[in-house]
Design a protein around this motif. Sequence first.
Motif, mmCIF file in Angstrom:
data_model
loop_
_atom_site.group_PDB
_atom_site.id
_atom_site.type_symbol
_atom_site.label_atom_id
_atom_site.label_comp_id
_atom_site.label_asym_id
_atom_site.label_seq_id
_atom_site.Cartn_x
_atom_site.Cartn_y
_atom_site.Cartn_z
ATOM 1 N N THR A 1 20.470 0.467 -3.732
ATOM 2 C CA THR A 1 18.519 0.816 -4.443
ATOM 3 C C THR A 1 17.607 -0.470 -4.587
ATOM 4 O O THR A 1 18.626 -1.927 -4.822
ATOM 5 C CB THR A 1 18.922 0.727 -6.057
ATOM 6 O OG1 THR A 1 19.544 2.266 -5.977
ATOM 7 C CG2 THR A 1 17.752 1.363 -6.778
ATOM 8 N N ILE A 2 16.193 -1.014 -4.189
ATOM 9 C CA ILE A 2 15.687 -1.404 -3.711
ATOM 10 C C ILE A 2 14.510 -0.925 -5.105
ATOM 11 O O ILE A 2 13.606 -0.209 -5.110
ATOM 12 C CB ILE A 2 14.871 -1.665 -2.472
ATOM 13 C CG1 ILE A 2 15.531 -2.110 -1.356
ATOM 14 C CG2 ILE A 2 13.687 -2.602 -2.133
ATOM 15 C CD1 ILE A 2 15.269 -1.706 -0.408
ATOM 16 N N LYS A 3 14.372 -2.266 -5.782
ATOM 17 C CA LYS A 3 13.628 -1.675 -7.054
ATOM 18 C C LYS A 3 12.507 -2.778 -6.567
ATOM 19 O O LYS A 3 12.559 -3.925 -7.196
ATOM 20 C CB LYS A 3 13.972 -2.261 -8.541
ATOM 21 C CG LYS A 3 12.893 -2.196 -9.702
ATOM 22 C CD LYS A 3 14.031 -2.287 -10.582
ATOM 23 C CE LYS A 3 13.179 -2.202 -12.063
ATOM 24 N NZ LYS A 3 13.335 -2.822 -13.234
ATOM 25 N N VAL A 4 11.555 -2.390 -6.603
ATOM 26 C CA VAL A 4 10.175 -2.747 -7.138
ATOM 27 C C VAL A 4 9.370 -2.904 -7.544
ATOM 28 O O VAL A 4 8.675 -2.122 -9.098
ATOM 29 C CB VAL A 4 8.572 -1.910 -5.723
ATOM 30 C CG1 VAL A 4 7.932 -2.774 -5.704
ATOM 31 C CG2 VAL A 4 9.255 -2.191 -4.739
ATOM 32 N N ASP A 5 8.751 -3.969 -9.065
ATOM 33 C CA ASP A 5 8.447 -4.800 -10.342
ATOM 34 C C ASP A 5 7.291 -4.913 -10.022
ATOM 35 O O ASP A 5 6.716 -6.475 -9.597
ATOM 36 C CB ASP A 5 9.768 -5.010 -10.858
ATOM 37 C CG ASP A 5 9.246 -5.524 -12.280
ATOM 38 O OD1 ASP A 5 7.582 -5.342 -12.457
ATOM 39 O OD2 ASP A 5 9.951 -6.048 -13.092
ATOM 40 N N ALA B 1 0.838 -1.346 0.328
ATOM 41 C CA ALA B 1 -0.041 0.149 0.201
ATOM 42 C C ALA B 1 1.065 1.401 0.119
ATOM 43 O O ALA B 1 0.330 2.719 -0.727
ATOM 44 C CB ALA B 1 -0.889 -0.068 1.763
ATOM 45 N N ALA B 2 2.440 1.126 0.661
ATOM 46 C CA ALA B 2 2.927 2.280 1.101
ATOM 47 C C ALA B 2 3.662 3.341 -1.085
ATOM 48 O O ALA B 2 3.868 4.006 -0.972
ATOM 49 C CB ALA B 2 4.105 1.950 1.886
ATOM 50 N N THR B 3 3.243 2.138 -1.792
ATOM 51 C CA THR B 3 4.360 2.530 -3.038
ATOM 52 C C THR B 3 3.092 3.726 -3.563
ATOM 53 O O THR B 3 3.628 4.249 -4.247
ATOM 54 C CB THR B 3 3.839 1.236 -3.879
ATOM 55 O OG1 THR B 3 2.762 0.746 -4.268
ATOM 56 C CG2 THR B 3 5.083 0.608 -3.554
ATOM 57 N N SER B 4 2.121 3.616 -2.905
ATOM 58 C CA SER B 4 0.894 4.715 -3.899
ATOM 59 C C SER B 4 1.044 6.057 -2.484
ATOM 60 O O SER B 4 0.232 7.325 -2.888
ATOM 61 C CB SER B 4 -0.378 4.149 -3.191
ATOM 62 O OG SER B 4 -1.041 3.765 -2.893
ATOM 63 N N SER B 5 1.310 5.801 -1.576
ATOM 64 C CA SER B 5 1.872 7.066 -0.847
ATOM 65 C C SER B 5 2.858 7.182 0.400
ATOM 66 O O SER B 5 3.453 6.403 0.792
ATOM 67 C CB SER B 5 0.626 7.355 0.416
ATOM 68 O OG SER B 5 0.367 8.264 1.391
ATOM 69 N N ARG B 6 4.176 7.982 -0.134
ATOM 70 C CA ARG B 6 5.437 7.891 0.566
ATOM 71 C C ARG B 6 4.858 8.152 2.360
ATOM 72 O O ARG B 6 6.301 8.869 2.684
ATOM 73 C CB ARG B 6 6.142 9.269 -0.388
ATOM 74 C CG ARG B 6 6.499 8.470 -1.484
ATOM 75 C CD ARG B 6 6.956 10.167 -2.860
ATOM 76 N NE ARG B 6 7.789 10.000 -3.336
ATOM 77 C CZ ARG B 6 8.315 10.578 -4.722
ATOM 78 N NH1 ARG B 6 9.036 11.438 -3.797
ATOM 79 N NH2 ARG B 6 8.504 9.906 -6.019
ATOM 80 N N SER B 7 3.736 8.548 2.326
ATOM 81 C CA SER B 7 3.263 9.469 3.815
ATOM 82 C C SER B 7 2.678 7.602 4.454
ATOM 83 O O SER B 7 2.912 7.593 5.890
ATOM 84 C CB SER B 7 3.067 10.603 4.495
ATOM 85 O OG SER B 7 1.571 9.952 4.132
ATOM 86 N N SER B 8 2.465 6.568 4.058
ATOM 87 C CA SER B 8 2.640 5.034 5.133
ATOM 88 C C SER B 8 3.791 4.760 5.630
ATOM 89 O O SER B 8 5.172 5.171 4.639
ATOM 90 C CB SER B 8 2.278 4.632 3.530
ATOM 91 O OG SER B 8 1.123 5.258 2.997
ATOM 92 N N SER B 9 2.698 4.133 6.652
ATOM 93 C CA SER B 9 3.845 3.273 7.415
ATOM 94 C C SER B 9 4.309 1.704 7.306
ATOM 95 O O SER B 9 2.941 1.832 6.870
ATOM 96 C CB SER B 9 4.212 3.768 8.964
ATOM 97 O OG SER B 9 2.397 3.708 9.508
#
Length: 390
Positions: free
Chosen positions: A71-75, A31-39
């Motif tokens: 670097t961590i890449k999320v695909d 879920a956090a990928t859509s919001s940088r403020s997510s924890s």
Amino acid sequence: MSSHGFGRRQFLTTAIGVAAAWTQVSGNASAATSSRSSSVQVWLTDISAKKWVVAQSDVLFRTKSTGNPLTIKVDDSVKYQRIQGFGAAMTDSSAWLINKLPTADRAKLVQKLYDPSKGISLSLIRTPMGATDFNASGDYSYDDMPAGQTDPTLSDFSVQHDEKYIIPVLRQALAQNPSAKILANPWSPPGWMKTSDSMIGGTLKSDYASTLADYFVKFIKAYDKAGVPISYITPQNEPMGTPSWPGMFLSAYQESAVIQEIGQAFAANRISTKILAWDHNWDVPSYPETIFSDPAASQYTAGTGWHIYSGNPTYQTLVHNDFPGKETYITEASGGVWQSDDETAFNDALGTWIIKGMRNWANGVMLWNTALDPKLGPLNSDTNGIPMCR
């Protein structure tokens, strides 16, 4: 569970708690990928410091300048298996012990185990169909007959034994987590269906394959009527073993024939319960592959159940690569007195069974007894169960 030290007493709950926490972390991370403020919520287990699933400060997703070259890449385009959950077996012994608790204590325990918000959200439950080596009440099936007598029409079929404490505890678990899924399977069908005329040893008489299929149908209907839907079954627990407690040998070719009978019976009765093959150790992948290679049986077989007592999780990947459309579950994994210390026990459960199991395509992981007493029981009084499992 053993009474020797915190880790051993509470190991099962702790290990599955980590799995539940890990699932929640994964969901939050997605879920956090859509919001940088997510924890992301974090728990720490430090065996040397005797810290077990201790909540830590949340970690925030945010942009930050750093000299770290990592670097961590999320695909999101790469898809792996769908995770159905984690859990443990509600054996006769476990249900009997939990049911013996005072009402308030029992409710509190079931909430801690199954509630998604106030507990660890166990979502897979294995329940044996009849006696195993962990029984408070001795051997039984759902259609026992005197020696030498048979009941091919299953006119005496009854789940009355389970109505005393197994079904009530399962209903309580489902009330806490309605999305939980239950796997059911026999250690032995009624003795009169077998060459041994006993729940101990022997193999299935070939002319009772369709009767065994009807036995599954009656069980699923009876449990469904009692408010306990069955999501998965396996035809036989550990079919390559014949222990001194209830058990039955069943070759891959025999199980293939039985699965065809069960599949046809389920279709005729509009039963959506999925069938898993094998339900035994990692190191015999040829067994489920034999069944998947038979189109008549494979069409009814959703996947494989695995146990962890020999071999390693890479056998799951071997079968997955050959039959990628089939599901994969670790259906039994138990710690026990053979583990030298708490660190070994914890690493086995979390490192091998859960993490490596998932990395080798497991859709879910089920440990063995949800609860045992300090003497590692109660064991089946009619047979020679061994007080070794935690």
